[in-house]
Design an enzyme around this catalytic site. Structure first.
Site, mmCIF file in Angstrom:
data_model
loop_
_atom_site.group_PDB
_atom_site.id
_atom_site.type_symbol
_atom_site.label_atom_id
_atom_site.label_comp_id
_atom_site.label_asym_id
_atom_site.label_seq_id
_atom_site.Cartn_x
_atom_site.Cartn_y
_atom_site.Cartn_z
ATOM 1 N N PHE A 189 -35.255 11.636 9.265
ATOM 2 C CA PHE A 189 -35.374 11.189 7.884
ATOM 3 C C PHE A 189 -36.116 12.244 7.074
ATOM 4 C CE2 PHE A 189 -35.259 7.087 10.266
ATOM 5 C CZ PHE A 189 -34.040 6.650 9.794
ATOM 6 N N GLU A 324 -26.794 8.057 20.853
ATOM 7 C CA GLU A 324 -27.770 7.641 19.852
ATOM 8 C C GLU A 324 -28.878 6.784 20.468
ATOM 9 O OE1 GLU A 324 -25.897 5.862 16.469
ATOM 10 O OE2 GLU A 324 -24.301 7.352 16.406
#
Length: 370
Positions: A189, A324
Protein backbone atom coordinates in the site's frame (compact mmCIF):
# COMPACT_ATOMS: atom_id res chain seq x y z
CA UNK A 1 24.22 5.64 -27.62
CA UNK A 2 20.90 5.58 -29.44
CA UNK A 3 17.87 3.71 -28.04
CA UNK A 4 15.42 1.87 -30.31
CA UNK A 5 11.76 2.12 -29.30
CA UNK A 6 9.01 0.06 -30.89
CA UNK A 7 6.15 0.24 -28.39
CA UNK A 8 4.46 2.46 -25.84
CA UNK A 9 7.42 4.78 -25.26
CA UNK A 10 6.90 6.08 -28.80
CA UNK A 11 4.02 8.06 -27.24
CA UNK A 12 5.70 11.51 -26.95
CA UNK A 13 3.97 12.51 -23.70
CA UNK A 14 5.07 9.28 -22.01
CA UNK A 15 8.61 9.42 -23.39
CA UNK A 16 9.12 13.03 -22.26
CA UNK A 17 7.72 12.27 -18.80
CA UNK A 18 9.98 9.24 -18.35
CA UNK A 19 13.11 10.81 -19.88
CA UNK A 20 12.69 14.12 -18.11
CA UNK A 21 13.53 15.94 -21.34
CA UNK A 22 12.07 16.32 -24.82
CA UNK A 23 13.61 13.81 -27.21
CA UNK A 24 13.54 13.77 -31.01
CA UNK A 25 12.25 10.51 -32.50
CA UNK A 26 13.82 9.30 -35.76
CA UNK A 27 12.17 6.54 -37.81
CA UNK A 28 14.14 3.28 -37.75
CA UNK A 29 13.73 -0.44 -38.35
CA UNK A 30 14.94 -3.54 -36.53
CA UNK A 31 15.65 -6.29 -39.11
CA UNK A 32 14.58 -9.85 -38.34
CA UNK A 33 11.68 -8.87 -36.09
CA UNK A 34 8.12 -7.58 -36.22
CA UNK A 35 5.89 -5.79 -33.72
CA UNK A 36 2.93 -7.88 -32.54
CA UNK A 37 -0.04 -7.40 -30.29
CA UNK A 38 -0.35 -9.55 -27.16
CA UNK A 39 -3.25 -11.82 -26.29
CA UNK A 40 -5.19 -10.35 -23.36
CA UNK A 41 -3.05 -7.19 -23.13
CA UNK A 42 -2.73 -3.79 -24.78
CA UNK A 43 1.06 -3.52 -25.03
CA UNK A 44 3.17 -4.96 -27.88
CA UNK A 45 6.05 -7.44 -28.06
CA UNK A 46 8.70 -8.24 -30.65
CA UNK A 47 8.49 -11.62 -32.38
CA UNK A 48 11.11 -13.10 -34.73
CA UNK A 49 10.48 -12.59 -38.44
CA UNK A 50 13.49 -13.47 -40.64
CA UNK A 51 12.02 -11.64 -43.62
CA UNK A 52 10.64 -8.64 -41.75
CA UNK A 53 11.78 -5.48 -40.03
CA UNK A 54 10.08 -4.04 -36.95
CA UNK A 55 9.08 -0.41 -37.40
CA UNK A 56 10.10 1.92 -34.60
CA UNK A 57 12.12 5.00 -33.74
CA UNK A 58 15.49 5.81 -32.26
CA UNK A 59 16.24 8.48 -29.70
CA UNK A 60 19.53 9.85 -28.39
CA UNK A 61 19.00 10.50 -24.68
CA UNK A 62 21.37 12.34 -22.38
CA UNK A 63 23.10 10.39 -19.62
CA UNK A 64 20.46 11.43 -17.09
CA UNK A 65 17.61 10.64 -19.48
CA UNK A 66 19.05 7.19 -20.21
CA UNK A 67 19.26 6.49 -16.47
CA UNK A 68 15.58 7.45 -16.16
CA UNK A 69 14.68 5.15 -19.05
CA UNK A 70 16.56 2.30 -17.39
CA UNK A 71 14.61 2.92 -14.17
CA UNK A 72 11.25 2.92 -15.96
CA UNK A 73 11.98 -0.26 -17.91
CA UNK A 74 13.25 -1.87 -14.70
CA UNK A 75 9.67 -1.75 -13.39
CA UNK A 76 8.82 -4.35 -16.06
CA UNK A 77 11.96 -6.40 -15.57
CA UNK A 78 13.39 -5.18 -18.89
CA UNK A 79 17.12 -4.65 -19.35
CA UNK A 80 19.06 -2.99 -22.19
CA UNK A 81 20.84 -4.94 -24.91
CA UNK A 82 22.64 -3.86 -28.07
CA UNK A 83 21.02 -4.39 -31.49
CA UNK A 84 21.70 -3.28 -35.03
CA UNK A 85 19.03 -0.99 -36.47
CA UNK A 86 18.53 0.59 -39.87
CA UNK A 87 18.11 4.36 -40.15
CA UNK A 88 17.53 5.45 -43.76
CA UNK A 89 19.07 2.14 -44.80
CA UNK A 90 22.24 2.72 -42.77
CA UNK A 91 23.13 0.22 -40.03
CA UNK A 92 23.51 1.76 -36.57
CA UNK A 93 24.02 0.24 -33.14
CA UNK A 94 21.35 1.02 -30.55
CA UNK A 95 20.08 -0.18 -27.21
CA UNK A 96 16.75 -1.95 -26.88
CA UNK A 97 14.92 -2.89 -23.68
CA UNK A 98 13.49 -6.36 -23.26
CA UNK A 99 13.31 -9.50 -21.13
CA UNK A 100 15.28 -12.72 -21.52
CA UNK A 101 12.04 -14.70 -21.44
CA UNK A 102 8.79 -13.45 -22.98
CA UNK A 103 5.79 -15.23 -21.37
CA UNK A 104 3.18 -13.57 -23.60
CA UNK A 105 1.27 -14.96 -26.58
CA UNK A 106 1.50 -12.89 -29.79
CA UNK A 107 -1.85 -12.00 -31.33
CA UNK A 108 -2.61 -9.70 -34.26
CA UNK A 109 -1.12 -6.34 -35.07
CA UNK A 110 -0.46 -3.53 -32.62
CA UNK A 111 -1.45 0.11 -33.03
CA UNK A 112 0.12 2.94 -31.06
CA UNK A 113 -2.91 5.16 -31.68
CA UNK A 114 -5.26 2.48 -30.31
CA UNK A 115 -3.04 2.00 -27.27
CA UNK A 116 -2.97 5.75 -26.58
CA UNK A 117 -6.77 5.90 -26.75
CA UNK A 118 -7.22 2.89 -24.46
CA UNK A 119 -4.33 3.20 -22.01
CA UNK A 120 -2.38 6.39 -22.64
CA UNK A 121 -3.72 8.50 -19.77
CA UNK A 122 -3.60 5.63 -17.29
CA UNK A 123 0.02 4.97 -18.25
CA UNK A 124 0.97 8.62 -17.73
CA UNK A 125 -0.42 8.43 -14.19
CA UNK A 126 1.36 5.11 -13.67
CA UNK A 127 4.66 6.45 -15.01
CA UNK A 128 4.53 9.52 -12.75
CA UNK A 129 4.51 7.30 -9.66
CA UNK A 130 7.14 4.93 -11.04
CA UNK A 131 9.49 7.83 -11.75
CA UNK A 132 9.00 9.19 -8.23
CA UNK A 133 10.78 6.08 -6.92
CA UNK A 134 14.13 6.75 -8.63
CA UNK A 135 16.87 6.02 -6.10
CA UNK A 136 14.35 4.42 -3.75
CA UNK A 137 13.24 1.17 -5.39
CA UNK A 138 14.72 -0.94 -8.17
CA UNK A 139 14.76 -4.53 -9.41
CA UNK A 140 12.38 -6.92 -7.67
CA UNK A 141 11.32 -4.25 -5.17
CA UNK A 142 10.13 -2.00 -8.00
CA UNK A 143 8.64 -4.87 -10.02
CA UNK A 144 6.66 -6.01 -6.96
CA UNK A 145 5.08 -2.58 -6.72
CA UNK A 146 4.24 -2.24 -10.43
CA UNK A 147 0.78 -3.93 -10.38
CA UNK A 148 -0.16 -1.88 -7.33
CA UNK A 149 0.93 1.34 -9.03
CA UNK A 150 -1.11 0.34 -12.11
CA UNK A 151 -4.14 -0.27 -9.89
CA UNK A 152 -3.84 3.15 -8.28
CA UNK A 153 -3.57 4.75 -11.73
CA UNK A 154 -6.74 2.99 -12.83
CA UNK A 155 -8.48 4.19 -9.68
CA UNK A 156 -7.55 7.81 -10.44
CA UNK A 157 -9.09 7.50 -13.89
CA UNK A 158 -12.37 6.22 -12.45
CA UNK A 159 -12.42 9.02 -9.90
CA UNK A 160 -11.92 11.62 -12.64
CA UNK A 161 -14.96 10.33 -14.54
CA UNK A 162 -17.50 11.08 -11.79
CA UNK A 163 -20.50 13.24 -12.78
CA UNK A 164 -21.04 16.65 -11.14
CA UNK A 165 -23.04 16.51 -7.89
CA UNK A 166 -26.67 17.63 -7.75
CA UNK A 167 -26.71 18.45 -4.01
CA UNK A 168 -23.07 18.77 -3.00
CA UNK A 169 -20.63 21.53 -3.99
CA UNK A 170 -19.45 21.37 -7.59
CA UNK A 171 -16.08 22.92 -6.74
CA UNK A 172 -13.40 21.04 -8.68
CA UNK A 173 -10.51 19.23 -7.02
CA UNK A 174 -7.95 21.02 -9.18
CA UNK A 175 -8.61 24.12 -7.07
CA UNK A 176 -6.81 22.41 -4.19
CA UNK A 177 -3.26 23.80 -3.95
CA UNK A 178 -0.64 21.20 -2.93
CA UNK A 179 2.45 22.75 -1.33
CA UNK A 180 4.25 19.51 -0.39
CA UNK A 181 3.66 15.80 -0.96
CA UNK A 182 5.78 12.96 0.44
CA UNK A 183 5.36 9.18 0.10
CA UNK A 184 6.08 8.06 3.66
CA UNK A 185 5.53 4.40 2.84
CA UNK A 186 5.31 2.62 -0.51
CA UNK A 187 4.95 -1.12 -0.08
CA UNK A 188 1.88 -3.16 -0.93
CA UNK A 189 0.00 0.00 0.00
CA UNK A 190 0.96 3.66 -0.29
CA UNK A 191 0.79 6.24 2.49
CA UNK A 192 1.42 9.92 1.83
CA UNK A 193 1.71 13.12 3.86
CA UNK A 194 0.36 16.12 1.96
CA UNK A 195 0.41 19.83 2.76
CA UNK A 196 -2.33 21.78 0.99
CA UNK A 197 -4.84 24.60 0.96
CA UNK A 198 -8.38 24.24 -0.36
CA UNK A 199 -11.35 26.47 -1.21
CA UNK A 200 -13.74 27.18 1.67
CA UNK A 201 -17.50 27.51 1.44
CA UNK A 202 -17.23 31.26 2.22
CA UNK A 203 -15.15 31.80 -0.93
CA UNK A 204 -11.75 32.12 0.76
CA UNK A 205 -8.81 29.73 0.64
CA UNK A 206 -8.02 27.71 3.74
CA UNK A 207 -4.82 28.01 5.72
CA UNK A 208 -2.22 25.36 4.91
CA UNK A 209 -3.11 22.04 6.49
CA UNK A 210 -1.23 18.73 6.73
CA UNK A 211 -3.05 15.48 6.06
CA UNK A 212 -1.98 11.85 5.86
CA UNK A 213 -3.75 9.67 3.31
CA UNK A 214 -3.82 5.96 2.52
CA UNK A 215 -3.76 5.54 -1.28
CA UNK A 216 -5.24 2.31 -2.64
CA UNK A 217 -6.62 0.76 -5.79
CA UNK A 218 -10.39 0.29 -6.08
CA UNK A 219 -11.95 -2.86 -4.66
CA UNK A 220 -14.87 -4.92 -5.96
CA UNK A 221 -17.20 -6.59 -3.45
CA UNK A 222 -20.00 -9.01 -4.25
CA UNK A 223 -22.54 -10.86 -2.08
CA UNK A 224 -23.38 -14.19 -3.77
CA UNK A 225 -27.10 -14.97 -3.47
CA UNK A 226 -29.14 -17.94 -4.69
CA UNK A 227 -32.74 -16.66 -5.00
CA UNK A 228 -34.24 -20.11 -5.62
CA UNK A 229 -32.71 -21.72 -2.54
CA UNK A 230 -32.78 -18.40 -0.62
CA UNK A 231 -29.14 -18.77 0.39
CA UNK A 232 -26.11 -16.50 0.57
CA UNK A 233 -22.41 -17.28 0.59
CA UNK A 234 -19.89 -15.64 2.91
CA UNK A 235 -16.12 -16.00 3.02
CA UNK A 236 -14.10 -16.09 6.22
CA UNK A 237 -10.42 -15.21 6.57
CA UNK A 238 -7.85 -13.70 8.91
CA UNK A 239 -7.79 -9.90 8.69
CA UNK A 240 -4.95 -7.61 9.78
CA UNK A 241 -7.20 -4.66 10.66
CA UNK A 242 -9.23 -6.39 13.39
CA UNK A 243 -6.11 -8.16 14.67
CA UNK A 244 -4.13 -4.91 14.93
CA UNK A 245 -7.06 -3.25 16.67
CA UNK A 246 -6.85 -6.00 19.28
CA UNK A 247 -9.86 -8.10 18.27
CA UNK A 248 -10.03 -11.32 20.27
CA UNK A 249 -11.23 -13.15 17.15
CA UNK A 250 -9.63 -11.53 14.07
CA UNK A 251 -11.18 -13.88 11.51
CA UNK A 252 -13.90 -11.99 9.66
CA UNK A 253 -17.06 -12.93 7.75
CA UNK A 254 -17.27 -10.98 4.49
CA UNK A 255 -18.73 -10.93 1.01
CA UNK A 256 -16.40 -12.02 -1.78
CA UNK A 257 -13.95 -9.17 -2.48
CA UNK A 258 -10.71 -8.23 -4.17
CA UNK A 259 -8.59 -5.47 -5.66
CA UNK A 260 -9.46 -4.57 -9.25
CA UNK A 261 -6.59 -5.43 -11.58
CA UNK A 262 -5.32 -2.86 -14.12
CA UNK A 263 -7.60 -2.82 -17.17
CA UNK A 264 -10.21 -4.92 -15.37
CA UNK A 265 -13.78 -3.73 -14.78
CA UNK A 266 -15.34 -4.02 -11.31
CA UNK A 267 -17.77 -6.60 -12.73
CA UNK A 268 -14.98 -8.74 -14.19
CA UNK A 269 -13.16 -8.56 -10.87
CA UNK A 270 -16.26 -9.75 -9.01
CA UNK A 271 -16.63 -12.76 -11.30
CA UNK A 272 -12.92 -13.59 -11.03
CA UNK A 273 -12.88 -13.31 -7.25
CA UNK A 274 -16.03 -15.43 -6.92
CA UNK A 275 -14.20 -18.22 -8.71
CA UNK A 276 -10.94 -17.77 -6.78
CA UNK A 277 -12.39 -17.25 -3.31
CA UNK A 278 -15.52 -19.40 -3.43
CA UNK A 279 -15.34 -21.70 -6.45
CA UNK A 280 -18.65 -20.41 -7.82
CA UNK A 281 -19.87 -18.80 -11.05
CA UNK A 282 -21.99 -15.65 -10.96
CA UNK A 283 -24.68 -15.53 -13.64
CA UNK A 284 -25.92 -11.97 -13.01
CA UNK A 285 -24.64 -8.92 -11.13
CA UNK A 286 -26.93 -6.31 -9.59
CA UNK A 287 -25.35 -3.08 -8.41
CA UNK A 288 -25.82 -2.21 -4.74
CA UNK A 289 -23.70 0.93 -4.61
CA UNK A 290 -20.22 2.40 -4.75
CA UNK A 291 -18.36 4.77 -2.47
CA UNK A 292 -15.57 5.56 -0.03
CA UNK A 293 -15.55 3.59 3.24
CA UNK A 294 -13.22 6.04 5.05
CA UNK A 295 -13.02 9.28 3.03
CA UNK A 296 -11.34 11.21 5.84
CA UNK A 297 -8.01 9.47 5.36
CA UNK A 298 -8.19 7.01 2.46
CA UNK A 299 -8.64 7.05 -1.31
CA UNK A 300 -10.01 3.49 -1.18
CA UNK A 301 -13.22 3.10 -3.18
CA UNK A 302 -15.63 0.16 -3.06
CA UNK A 303 -17.85 -1.17 -5.86
CA UNK A 304 -20.51 -3.38 -4.25
CA UNK A 305 -22.97 -5.73 -5.95
CA UNK A 306 -25.18 -8.75 -5.41
CA UNK A 307 -24.23 -11.75 -7.53
CA UNK A 308 -27.01 -14.17 -8.44
CA UNK A 309 -25.75 -17.75 -8.56
CA UNK A 310 -26.44 -21.37 -7.62
CA UNK A 311 -25.51 -22.44 -4.07
CA UNK A 312 -26.37 -26.15 -3.81
CA UNK A 313 -25.63 -28.40 -0.85
CA UNK A 314 -21.95 -29.21 -0.54
CA UNK A 315 -20.72 -26.00 -2.15
CA UNK A 316 -18.80 -24.94 0.97
CA UNK A 317 -15.06 -25.45 1.10
CA UNK A 318 -11.55 -24.02 1.44
CA UNK A 319 -10.28 -21.67 -1.24
CA UNK A 320 -7.84 -18.84 -1.99
CA UNK A 321 -4.90 -18.01 -4.24
CA UNK A 322 -1.73 -19.63 -2.92
CA UNK A 323 0.49 -16.93 -4.45
CA UNK A 324 -1.43 -14.34 -2.42
CA UNK A 325 -1.19 -16.45 0.78
CA UNK A 326 -4.97 -16.60 1.01
CA UNK A 327 -6.61 -19.04 3.42
CA UNK A 328 -10.36 -18.75 2.88
CA UNK A 329 -13.28 -20.78 4.20
CA UNK A 330 -16.74 -20.36 2.68
CA UNK A 331 -20.08 -20.53 4.50
CA UNK A 332 -23.46 -21.04 2.85
CA UNK A 333 -26.29 -19.67 4.98
CA UNK A 334 -30.02 -19.52 4.67
CA UNK A 335 -31.43 -16.02 4.42
CA UNK A 336 -32.77 -16.27 7.99
CA UNK A 337 -29.38 -17.39 9.29
CA UNK A 338 -27.72 -14.47 7.50
CA UNK A 339 -30.17 -12.05 9.10
CA UNK A 340 -29.30 -13.58 12.48
CA UNK A 341 -25.62 -12.89 11.79
CA UNK A 342 -26.59 -9.29 11.07
CA UNK A 343 -28.86 -8.80 14.06
CA UNK A 344 -26.43 -10.22 16.63
CA UNK A 345 -23.57 -8.05 15.37
CA UNK A 346 -21.35 -10.80 14.00
CA UNK A 347 -21.63 -9.12 10.59
CA UNK A 348 -19.09 -6.48 11.63
CA UNK A 349 -17.77 -5.83 8.14
CA UNK A 350 -19.51 -2.70 6.81
CA UNK A 351 -19.80 -3.85 3.16
CA UNK A 352 -21.45 -7.03 4.47
CA UNK A 353 -23.85 -5.00 6.62
CA UNK A 354 -24.76 -2.83 3.63
CA UNK A 355 -25.21 -5.82 1.32
CA UNK A 356 -27.41 -7.70 3.81
CA UNK A 357 -29.58 -4.65 4.49
CA UNK A 358 -29.93 -4.17 0.71
CA UNK A 359 -30.85 -7.84 0.32
CA UNK A 360 -33.51 -7.57 3.00
CA UNK A 361 -35.17 -4.86 0.91
CA UNK A 362 -34.76 -6.54 -2.50
CA UNK A 363 -35.17 -10.21 -1.55
CA UNK A 364 -38.82 -10.58 -2.54
CA UNK A 365 -38.19 -9.06 -5.96
CA UNK A 366 -35.14 -11.22 -6.59
CA UNK A 367 -36.96 -14.40 -5.58
CA UNK A 368 -39.94 -13.59 -7.77
CA UNK A 369 -37.75 -13.00 -10.82
CA UNK A 370 -34.97 -15.48 -10.06
Amino acid sequence: MKVFLFGTLRYPDLLNLVAGEELLQTSAQLPGWRVSGVKGHLFPILVPDPDGAAEGVTITPSKDALARLVHYEDAFGYVPAEVTTLIDGVAETALIFGADHQPFTPEGDWSLDHWIAEAGLRTLIFASEVMSYIGRFSGEALQFRRPLIEGRAESRLRAASMPPPLLGWDQRGDKVNVTAQVSDHAGYFLAETINLTHPRFDGTQSDEITREVFVAADAAIVLPYDPQRDRILLVEQFRMGPWRRGATYPWMLEPVAGRIDPGESPEDCMRREATEEAGITLRELIEIGAGYPTPGNSSEHFHIACGLCDLPDGAEGLHGAAEEHEDIRTHILSYDAAMDVLSRGEANNIPLVLALVWLSRERSRLRASG
